[in-house]
Motif scaffolding. Structure first.
Motif, mmCIF file in Angstrom:
data_model
loop_
_atom_site.group_PDB
_atom_site.id
_atom_site.type_symbol
_atom_site.label_atom_id
_atom_site.label_comp_id
_atom_site.label_asym_id
_atom_site.label_seq_id
_atom_site.Cartn_x
_atom_site.Cartn_y
_atom_site.Cartn_z
ATOM 1 N N GLU A 80 0.962 -1.276 -0.223
ATOM 2 C CA GLU A 80 0.053 0.023 0.071
ATOM 3 C C GLU A 80 0.913 1.210 -0.035
ATOM 4 O O GLU A 80 1.976 1.280 0.444
ATOM 5 C CB GLU A 80 -0.852 -0.002 1.373
ATOM 6 N N PHE A 81 0.237 2.358 -0.621
ATOM 7 C CA PHE A 81 1.050 3.480 -0.515
ATOM 8 C C PHE A 81 0.251 4.913 0.074
ATOM 9 O O PHE A 81 -0.978 4.429 0.205
ATOM 10 C CB PHE A 81 1.357 3.838 -1.992
ATOM 11 N N TYR A 100 6.220 10.276 -0.905
ATOM 12 C CA TYR A 100 5.296 8.985 -0.540
ATOM 13 C C TYR A 100 5.734 8.224 0.621
ATOM 14 O O TYR A 100 6.969 8.009 0.544
ATOM 15 C CB TYR A 100 5.107 8.130 -1.994
ATOM 16 N N ASN A 101 4.849 7.467 1.115
ATOM 17 C CA ASN A 101 5.110 6.667 2.054
ATOM 18 C C ASN A 101 4.740 5.292 1.571
ATOM 19 O O ASN A 101 3.601 5.231 1.106
ATOM 20 C CB ASN A 101 4.349 6.917 3.649
ATOM 21 N N LEU A 102 5.404 4.017 1.859
ATOM 22 C CA LEU A 102 5.022 2.686 1.607
ATOM 23 C C LEU A 102 5.291 1.731 2.499
ATOM 24 O O LEU A 102 6.273 1.864 3.465
ATOM 25 C CB LEU A 102 5.959 2.488 0.029
ATOM 26 N N ARG A 103 4.253 0.816 2.361
ATOM 27 C CA ARG A 103 4.443 -0.301 3.412
ATOM 28 C C ARG A 103 4.066 -1.493 2.885
ATOM 29 O O ARG A 103 3.312 -1.579 1.877
ATOM 30 C CB ARG A 103 3.572 0.019 4.587
ATOM 31 N N ALA A 113 -4.832 -17.621 7.035
ATOM 32 C CA ALA A 113 -5.506 -16.567 7.684
ATOM 33 C C ALA A 113 -4.577 -15.651 8.357
ATOM 34 O O ALA A 113 -5.075 -14.575 9.187
ATOM 35 C CB ALA A 113 -6.507 -17.166 8.510
ATOM 36 N N GLN A 114 -3.348 -15.978 8.419
ATOM 37 C CA GLN A 114 -2.378 -15.268 9.192
ATOM 38 C C GLN A 114 -1.935 -13.825 8.631
ATOM 39 O O GLN A 114 -1.869 -13.835 7.322
ATOM 40 C CB GLN A 114 -0.864 -16.050 9.380
ATOM 41 N N ARG A 115 -1.783 -12.747 9.318
ATOM 42 C CA ARG A 115 -1.290 -11.230 8.931
ATOM 43 C C ARG A 115 -0.272 -11.060 9.514
ATOM 44 O O ARG A 115 -0.402 -10.923 10.988
ATOM 45 C CB ARG A 115 -2.596 -10.521 8.873
ATOM 46 N N SER A 116 0.724 -10.526 9.056
ATOM 47 C CA SER A 116 1.955 -9.809 9.692
ATOM 48 C C SER A 116 1.656 -8.395 9.969
ATOM 49 O O SER A 116 0.577 -7.860 9.444
ATOM 50 C CB SER A 116 3.429 -10.050 8.955
ATOM 51 N N GLU A 117 2.374 -7.742 10.804
ATOM 52 C CA GLU A 117 2.410 -6.528 10.968
ATOM 53 C C GLU A 117 2.893 -5.818 9.747
ATOM 54 O O GLU A 117 3.466 -6.292 9.085
ATOM 55 C CB GLU A 117 3.065 -6.087 12.139
ATOM 56 N N TRP A 118 2.349 -4.363 9.691
ATOM 57 C CA TRP A 118 3.153 -3.867 8.413
ATOM 58 C C TRP A 118 4.386 -3.426 8.497
ATOM 59 O O TRP A 118 4.838 -2.678 9.443
ATOM 60 C CB TRP A 118 2.263 -2.424 8.078
ATOM 61 N N GLY A 119 5.187 -3.727 7.449
ATOM 62 C CA GLY A 119 6.578 -3.089 7.537
ATOM 63 C C GLY A 119 6.666 -1.780 6.667
ATOM 64 O O GLY A 119 6.141 -1.874 5.395
ATOM 65 N N THR A 120 7.168 -0.809 7.128
ATOM 66 C CA THR A 120 6.978 0.531 6.543
ATOM 67 C C THR A 120 8.378 1.135 6.078
ATOM 68 O O THR A 120 9.437 0.746 6.692
ATOM 69 C CB THR A 120 6.504 1.511 7.477
ATOM 70 N N LEU A 121 8.603 1.392 4.793
ATOM 71 C CA LEU A 121 9.822 2.163 4.213
ATOM 72 C C LEU A 121 10.122 3.300 5.249
ATOM 73 O O LEU A 121 9.558 4.151 5.593
ATOM 74 C CB LEU A 121 9.367 2.821 2.760
#
Length: 320
Positions: free
Chosen positions: A72-73, A112-115, A122-130
């Motif tokens: 996502e951005f 811009y910020n990106l992640r 069904a597993q989701r990780s936390e967002w890793g952000t630039l």
């Protein structure tokens, strides 16, 4: 008796522990593993060259599983006017690759910020952000691929087509005369570009750089390429002089030939007929014409009508 009961109890406890260790523990470990979150993607970075931008990250490994990723951005508008919302990049939703082409989404020269996050079922990780923001005017620009040619006495160049956002600045000169270097800006490189007409046996050099107007930046210049024109220099000068002399003669003689041709056609197609003097009718004098008119008027005044009796009388008189 008490000692026997205590021994039986210990045996039962050992049996229960064995059952738990051999049967229940593996299943419990599996359940705990499913609930454990995935680690967030690490080492997120951007590779940007010639206005093409790619987001990259390190893979998240799960033994025997295929991990997918979503990107996502967030632009300046989303941060300031849309409650800091994030926009998914459709082309990079649930992909298995660890790289995402974000060129189409980075459409403005703003921060811009990106992640990115990992997904496994069904597993989701936390967002890793630039770390930090990305602005497209920091892209790395490279010189275009170039091919210089001599077609007869014509200096030609072919350039790599790098996309509609790119223009090219071309410098060319005769070797040894760098002070007379010439410049040409081009945008359409779909065909071969003509730069100059070369002198015979002279060597010409060319170099080029890319320019992107939207970010107002240029690349470094390419390696200089040189080509030599064919033929003998003295013969080339003679050819140029003869061509110039021929042009001058043609410029002077063509108007005369055109005038002469017009005259010939005029007298051939529409000649002017001249009557001989014997056939010419002289114009009557004005005085004679006036006299004739006056006599006619006098005649008109002398005419009068006589009655029949008077006519008969005059006839008898003349008869007698």
């Amino acid at each position: 008796m008490w000692e026997k009961a205590t021994g039986v109890s210990k045996m039962l406890l050992k049996l229960i522990c064995f059952v738990l260790c051999t049967l229940i523990a593996p299943n419990l470990t599996g359940l705990l593993g499913e609930d454990a979150p995935l680690p967030a993607p690490q080492n997120i970075s951007i590779l940007s060259t010639n206005m093409r931008h790619f987001l990259m990250w390190s893979p998240v490994t799960v033994q025997g599983e295929t991990v997918r990723y979503s990107v996502e951005f967030q632009g300046e508008y989303e941060r300031e006017y849309a409650n800091e919302s994030w926009i998914p990049i459709c082309e990079c939703s649930l992909i298995t690759a660890t790289v995402c082409n974000i060129t189409e989404d980075i459409s403005a020269t703003v921060a811009y910020n990106l992640r990115v996050r990992a997904v496994n079922g069904a597993q989701r990780s936390e967002w890793g952000t630039l770390k930090g923001f990305f602005i497209r005017n920091t892209t790395s620009l490279t010189p275009p691929l170039m091919k210089v040619m001599a077609d007869g006495y014509h200096l030609l160049v072919e350039l790599e087509n790098m996309g509609p956002a790119f223009q090219f600045c071309i410098l060319y000169w005769e070797k040894g005369q760098e002070s007379r270097m010439q410049q040409k800006m081009v945008k359409d490189v779909s065909s071969t570009i003509h730069l100059a007409t070369m002198e015979a046996a002279a060597e010409y050099c060319v170099k080029a750089q890319t320019y992107v107007e939207t970010i107002n930046r240029s690349s470094s210049f390419s390696q200089t390429q040189c080509v030599r024109a064919p033929g003998n220099r003295s013969m080339w000068l003679i050819t140029v002089l003869m061509s110039s002399a021929g042009f001058a003669v043609a410029a002077l003689t063509l108007p005369f030939l055109a005038w002469k041709t017009r005259k010939i056609f005029q007298y051939s197609c529409c000649p002017i007929a001249v009557l001989p003097d014997t056939l010419k009718v002289p114009e009557p004098p004005t005085q004679l014409i006036l006299c004739g008119r006056e006599e006619a008027e006098q005649c008109d005044l002398m005419v009068h009508v006589m009655p029949p009796e008077e006519v008969l009388r005059l006839w008898i008189q003349e008869t007698l």
